[in-house]
Write an enzyme that holds these catalytic residues in place. Structure first.
Site, PDB file in Angstrom:
ATOM      1  N   CYS A  84      34.597   6.766   6.655  1.00  0.00           N
ATOM      2  CA  CYS A  84      34.468   5.680   5.687  1.00  0.00           C
ATOM      3  C   CYS A  84      33.373   4.702   6.144  1.00  0.00           C
ATOM      4  O   CYS A  84      32.204   5.073   6.211  1.00  0.00           O
ATOM      5  CB  CYS A  84      35.818   5.005   5.459  1.00  0.00           C
ATOM      6  SG  CYS A  84      35.839   3.944   3.985  1.00  0.00           S
ATOM      7  N   HIS A 185      39.198   9.308   3.878  1.00  0.00           N
ATOM      8  CA  HIS A 185      40.031   9.088   5.054  1.00  0.00           C
ATOM      9  C   HIS A 185      40.859  10.345   5.334  1.00  0.00           C
ATOM     10  O   HIS A 185      41.906  10.542   4.710  1.00  0.00           O
ATOM     11  CB  HIS A 185      40.968   7.894   4.835  1.00  0.00           C
ATOM     12  CG  HIS A 185      40.284   6.579   4.889  1.00  0.00           C
ATOM     13  ND1 HIS A 185      40.116   5.878   6.061  1.00  0.00           N
ATOM     14  CD2 HIS A 185      39.708   5.839   3.916  1.00  0.00           C
ATOM     15  CE1 HIS A 185      39.477   4.749   5.820  1.00  0.00           C
ATOM     16  NE2 HIS A 185      39.208   4.703   4.525  1.00  0.00           N
ATOM     17  N   GLU A 187      42.732  10.976   7.792  1.00  0.00           N
ATOM     18  CA  GLU A 187      44.022  10.608   8.387  1.00  0.00           C
ATOM     19  C   GLU A 187      45.044  10.182   7.340  1.00  0.00           C
ATOM     20  O   GLU A 187      46.233  10.063   7.643  1.00  0.00           O
ATOM     21  CB  GLU A 187      43.819   9.494   9.423  1.00  0.00           C
ATOM     22  CG  GLU A 187      43.553   8.111   8.856  1.00  0.00           C
ATOM     23  CD  GLU A 187      42.121   7.841   8.442  1.00  0.00           C
ATOM     24  OE1 GLU A 187      41.802   6.666   8.159  1.00  0.00           O
ATOM     25  OE2 GLU A 187      41.302   8.788   8.382  1.00  0.00           O
TER      26      GLU A 187
END
Length: 210
Positions: A84, A185, A187
């Site tokens: 990001c 993202h 994660e």
């Protein structure tokens, strides 16, 4: 038994540290948090995460003495993943407050064009521009989680790995050598995101651990 890949996640005050460290650990990496250059010592790879704005992020990187060590790391061909804002900081500058960035890749970060909503928040498909081992085992068009209003516009189109459409198409993944960038993202992107992180760890392991 081979040693685990050791990854230093850089903490410069602009990141969701808990999610990324847990996700990397879940795919088998040994994770350390680096708030200064000393934290990078002994790492096999670095991750530059980020949630925030380019100008204050660069201030924090410089204040913590991390900006030049990051540049030296990448110049040495060592693995680095930007997520990001961390990806956006790879480039020369950002239209967000006309901030200077790290200058690791030619180009700049620009605002999303013709976006139906800003910021762009939520799940969106990531469409391959070219094959890359970062996306091994991930179906083309898989959905990943985004939170942003800006995205990189590389000068060299050949580094682009994937694109996503929110209004106009934007670059959602890029790679050059051992430098990897993701606008989404991983994660926060469930199984597909964990697969991308596992692939990154595998690429680092292939280079060789310290």
């Amino acid at each position: 038994m081979s040693a685990a890949v050791k990854i230093a996640v850089l903490d410069y005050g602009a990141a969701n540290m808990v999610s990324i460290t847990k996700a990397l650990a879940a795919v088998g990496a040994e994770v350390v948090v680096a708030e200064d250059p000393a934290g990078m010592v002994g790492a096999d790879a670095i991750v530059i995460p980020g949630v925030g704005a380019a100008a204050p992020a660069m201030v924090h990187l410089r204040e913590r003495g991390l900006a030049e060590p990051i540049r030296e790391w990448v110049r040495a061909g060592r693995p680095c993943l930007g997520i990001c804002l961390g990806f956006q900081l790879f480039f020369d500058a950002s239209d967000e407050a006309d901030a200077e960035a790290l200058g690791l890749l030619a180009g700049r970060t620009v605002g999303l064009m013709d976006a139906p909503t800003l910021p762009h928040i939520g799940w969106n498909s990531v469409d391959a521009v070219r094959e890359h081992p970062l996306f091994d085992g991930v179906a083309d068009g898989s959905y990943f989680y985004f939170v942003h209003s800006f995205a990189p516009a590389p000068s060299d189109e050949s580094i682009v790995v994937a694109r996503t459409t929110h209004g106009r198409s934007f670059v959602s993944a890029a790679a050059k050598g051992s430098l990897y960038g993701l606008q989404f993202h991983p994660e926060k992107s469930s199984g597909a995101g964990l697969q991308v992180l596992a692939n990154f760890v595998g690429l680092v392991a292939a280079v060789g651990v310290a």
